[in-house]
Each structure stands twice: as structure tokens, then as C-alpha cells.
Design an enzyme around this catalytic site. Sequence first.
Site, PDB file in Angstrom:
ATOM      1  N   ARG A 295       0.885  -1.182   0.000  1.00  0.00           N
ATOM      2  CA  ARG A 295       0.000   0.000   0.000  1.00  0.00           C
ATOM      3  C   ARG A 295       0.913   1.219   0.000  1.00  0.00           C
ATOM      4  O   ARG A 295       1.698   1.414   0.933  1.00  0.00           O
ATOM      5  CB  ARG A 295      -0.912  -0.016   1.229  1.00  0.00           C
ATOM      6  CG  ARG A 295      -1.626   1.317   1.414  1.00  0.00           C
ATOM      7  CD  ARG A 295      -2.748   1.258   2.424  1.00  0.00           C
ATOM      8  NE  ARG A 295      -3.896   0.559   1.880  1.00  0.00           N
ATOM      9  CZ  ARG A 295      -5.111   0.607   2.400  1.00  0.00           C
ATOM     10  NH1 ARG A 295      -5.342   1.309   3.486  1.00  0.00           N
ATOM     11  NH2 ARG A 295      -6.105  -0.043   1.843  1.00  0.00           N
TER      12      ARG A 295
ATOM     13  N   HIS B  61      -7.245   0.663  -6.476  1.00  0.00           N
ATOM     14  CA  HIS B  61      -7.458  -0.222  -5.321  1.00  0.00           C
ATOM     15  C   HIS B  61      -8.098  -1.529  -5.826  1.00  0.00           C
ATOM     16  O   HIS B  61      -9.266  -1.807  -5.563  1.00  0.00           O
ATOM     17  CB  HIS B  61      -8.369   0.486  -4.312  1.00  0.00           C
ATOM     18  CG  HIS B  61      -8.353  -0.104  -2.941  1.00  0.00           C
ATOM     19  ND1 HIS B  61      -7.585  -1.203  -2.596  1.00  0.00           N
ATOM     20  CD2 HIS B  61      -9.032   0.243  -1.804  1.00  0.00           C
ATOM     21  CE1 HIS B  61      -7.782  -1.488  -1.323  1.00  0.00           C
ATOM     22  NE2 HIS B  61      -8.648  -0.642  -0.818  1.00  0.00           N
TER      23      HIS B  61
ATOM     24  N   GLN C 172     -10.036  -4.137  -3.607  1.00  0.00           N
ATOM     25  CA  GLN C 172     -11.348  -3.678  -3.151  1.00  0.00           C
ATOM     26  C   GLN C 172     -12.431  -4.040  -4.169  1.00  0.00           C
ATOM     27  O   GLN C 172     -13.482  -4.573  -3.816  1.00  0.00           O
ATOM     28  CB  GLN C 172     -11.308  -2.152  -2.942  1.00  0.00           C
ATOM     29  CG  GLN C 172     -12.595  -1.592  -2.404  1.00  0.00           C
ATOM     30  CD  GLN C 172     -12.870  -2.058  -0.982  1.00  0.00           C
ATOM     31  OE1 GLN C 172     -12.028  -1.923  -0.124  1.00  0.00           O
ATOM     32  NE2 GLN C 172     -14.042  -2.618  -0.746  1.00  0.00           N
TER      33      GLN C 172
ATOM     34  N   ASP D  71     -17.218   6.960  -1.884  1.00  0.00           N
ATOM     35  CA  ASP D  71     -16.020   6.828  -1.042  1.00  0.00           C
ATOM     36  C   ASP D  71     -15.768   8.198  -0.412  1.00  0.00           C
ATOM     37  O   ASP D  71     -16.417   9.192  -0.778  1.00  0.00           O
ATOM     38  CB  ASP D  71     -14.843   6.384  -1.931  1.00  0.00           C
ATOM     39  CG  ASP D  71     -13.579   6.048  -1.138  1.00  0.00           C
ATOM     40  OD1 ASP D  71     -13.645   5.924   0.099  1.00  0.00           O
ATOM     41  OD2 ASP D  71     -12.511   5.927  -1.780  1.00  0.00           O
TER      42      ASP D  71
ATOM     43  N   CYS E 126     -16.285   1.298   0.350  1.00  0.00           N
ATOM     44  CA  CYS E 126     -15.108   0.484   0.694  1.00  0.00           C
ATOM     45  C   CYS E 126     -14.764   0.584   2.176  1.00  0.00           C
ATOM     46  O   CYS E 126     -14.090  -0.288   2.712  1.00  0.00           O
ATOM     47  CB  CYS E 126     -13.925   0.880  -0.178  1.00  0.00           C
ATOM     48  SG  CYS E 126     -13.368   2.577   0.067  1.00  0.00           S
TER      49      CYS E 126
ATOM     50  N   ARG F 130     -13.410  -9.050   1.464  1.00  0.00           N
ATOM     51  CA  ARG F 130     -11.988  -8.787   1.211  1.00  0.00           C
ATOM     52  C   ARG F 130     -11.172 -10.024   1.593  1.00  0.00           C
ATOM     53  O   ARG F 130     -10.243 -10.419   0.892  1.00  0.00           O
ATOM     54  CB  ARG F 130     -11.502  -7.578   2.031  1.00  0.00           C
ATOM     55  CG  ARG F 130     -12.102  -6.236   1.673  1.00  0.00           C
ATOM     56  CD  ARG F 130     -11.582  -5.695   0.348  1.00  0.00           C
ATOM     57  NE  ARG F 130     -10.141  -5.575   0.303  1.00  0.00           N
ATOM     58  CZ  ARG F 130      -9.423  -4.552   0.794  1.00  0.00           C
ATOM     59  NH1 ARG F 130     -10.055  -3.522   1.340  1.00  0.00           N
ATOM     60  NH2 ARG F 130      -8.110  -4.522   0.700  1.00  0.00           N
TER      61      ARG F 130
END
Length: 306
Positions: free
Chosen positions: A104, A131, A134, A220, A260, A288
Amino acid sequence: MEIKHFLQFKDLNGAEFEYLFERTRWIKSQFKQYIPFHPLHDRTLVMIFEKASTRTRLSFEAGMHQLGGSAIYLNTRDSQLGRGEPVEDAAQVISRMSDLVMIRTFEQEIIERFAANSRVPVINGLTNEYHPCQILADIFTFIEHRGSIKGKTVAWIGDSNNVCNTWLQAAEVLDFNVHVSTPPGYEVEPERAGLYGTDHYEEFQDPMDAARGADLVTTDVWTSMGFEAENAERMKAFADWQVDADMMRVAAKDALFMHCLPAHRGEEVAADVIDGPHSVVWDEAENRLHAQKALMEYLMLGRVKE
Ligand code: CP
Ligand code: NVA
């Protein structure tokens, strides 16, 4: 064997995603029945975090343990990564001592450089641009609730950020549509999103128009990690881009709501939406774990079952 990385959604094709969704379903059902499943026995995952995380760290770390392997957490604060060691050198060393790496970080370019110097598969655990893990989990969640996403419409309301870009790539790979509404000045940048064309998404000035008839409404945070300096400006610019009950009312009757997480109730989403009947955010977060277990198995062992 050629190393397969998952640095952005389009690194895998439609057939590979079909396989991963089926595999995720099976891995999840084994887990729910408490049946041990250790295909990655003795393997080591290194997780590198240059930004904060709850879900990504937890799902990768727990997932690797559940697959029989172990996971090591590194961050920039207490490793040489924060002290200017070239990313190429770090990749050489880390990939000689591990079997899989998840990163990340900030710019996509960093993870690309790492992968180019890695002996093992590299997974994008979020960059400024993308991402992909996700959206892998989000689409699996959609399929669990509603069946195939092909031909469906996803409404993206808010910032054209890493999660939005990944939805746009996924629409091209899996053949569905995204209706995007962002405030002026925050529109999609097709090149940054890594799109082949513009035929799988449409932009709307009014977020209500983007949501109209959608099978899934998603959003988001208004300010992503790394963009904190713009927070005050963004709060003003995004004020009319909240997913609220009126917006869900114009979506399809059985529309799902996803986020998310982490979420800010009263900013990008109203509390009665994220905590309401359309919302599947807890399934989305849980998935996830299952989806990334399928992904890790696939990158390390390839297809194990036709
Ligand atoms: N959705 C997500 O990636 O959450 P974290 O930032 O907690 O990992
Ligand atoms: N767009 C958000 C996602 C967090 C999981 C960010 O990058 O901060």
C-alpha cells in the site's frame, strides 16, 4: 513460470476473474464450515504499508494465516523503506526472502518499480491511482447478492479517486457500465484511470441523474489518504455529492449500496443509507478476506481446479 502481479484491475482478464469469483465462493464456504485449507503452507507474505489500514492489513494477514502461511508487516516508520533505500533494492531483498508481497503506497509508479525488480508476485493493496483488491471483493459481493454484473449499471458518486478508477477499469474487463458524477474540477482522468476507451462509463453533472436506475450505488471519502491538505476545499466542493435516501429512491428498486470503508456518515453518505436496507457494506468488507485468499492462491499456484 512467468510471475503474475495484480497491480491494477486489468492485469487479469475476464476468464481469470470468473475463476477467482468461483474460487472465492468455495474458499468462503470452506471457511464458514471451519474446514482447514492450507495450500500456502510454509509460504510467507510480506505486507508493506506506507499508508494507514484496518481492513487491508487484517484481511491479508488473517487470510495468509488461514491458508497455512505467515505474514510479515513492514511500514515506512520503522524499516529502511522510510529512510530512502531505493525501491528497486528493497524489492530485490524482500522478494528473496518471501513468496508474495502486498504493498500500500502513494504513486502507482512506486509499485510498478517494485514489481519490475521482484522475484515474486506483487499485489496492489491501494495506491493513489487504484485499489484493485477492493473492487475484486465488491464485485464478488454484487454477484453473491444479485448474480452476474455483466450489463448492469453502477453509479459512482463523489471523487474520481483510486476506487473510482478501479471500478472504471473493471467495467471494461467485465462488461458493465459506470455512471459517474463528480463535482466540477474532480472529473475522471481516463489516462490516469488506465482506460482503453470511454464506452463503459458516462459522466453526469447531477448525481441524481447518475443514480437513476442504477443496480448499485457506491461512493467513497471526499478526501483520500495523501490528499489531506485539500480537505477544507473538498468539503465545500463535494457538499452536494452525498448519497442520501432520495438518491437511493431513484436507483433501481433493489439497488445495493456499497462503500469500501472507512466511511464518514453525514459527508459522502447519509447514516440512513449506509445503515439502511440497501447497504451491504459489512458483507463487502468481509469479502476482502475471502477474495484475497483466492487471489493469493491463484498468483502463487495458478488454477488449481477447472
Ligand atoms: N477499504 C480499505 O481498504 O480499508 P482499509 O484502509 O482499512 O484497509
Ligand atoms: N480512497 C480512499 C480509500 C481508502 C480505503 C483512500 O485512498 O484513502
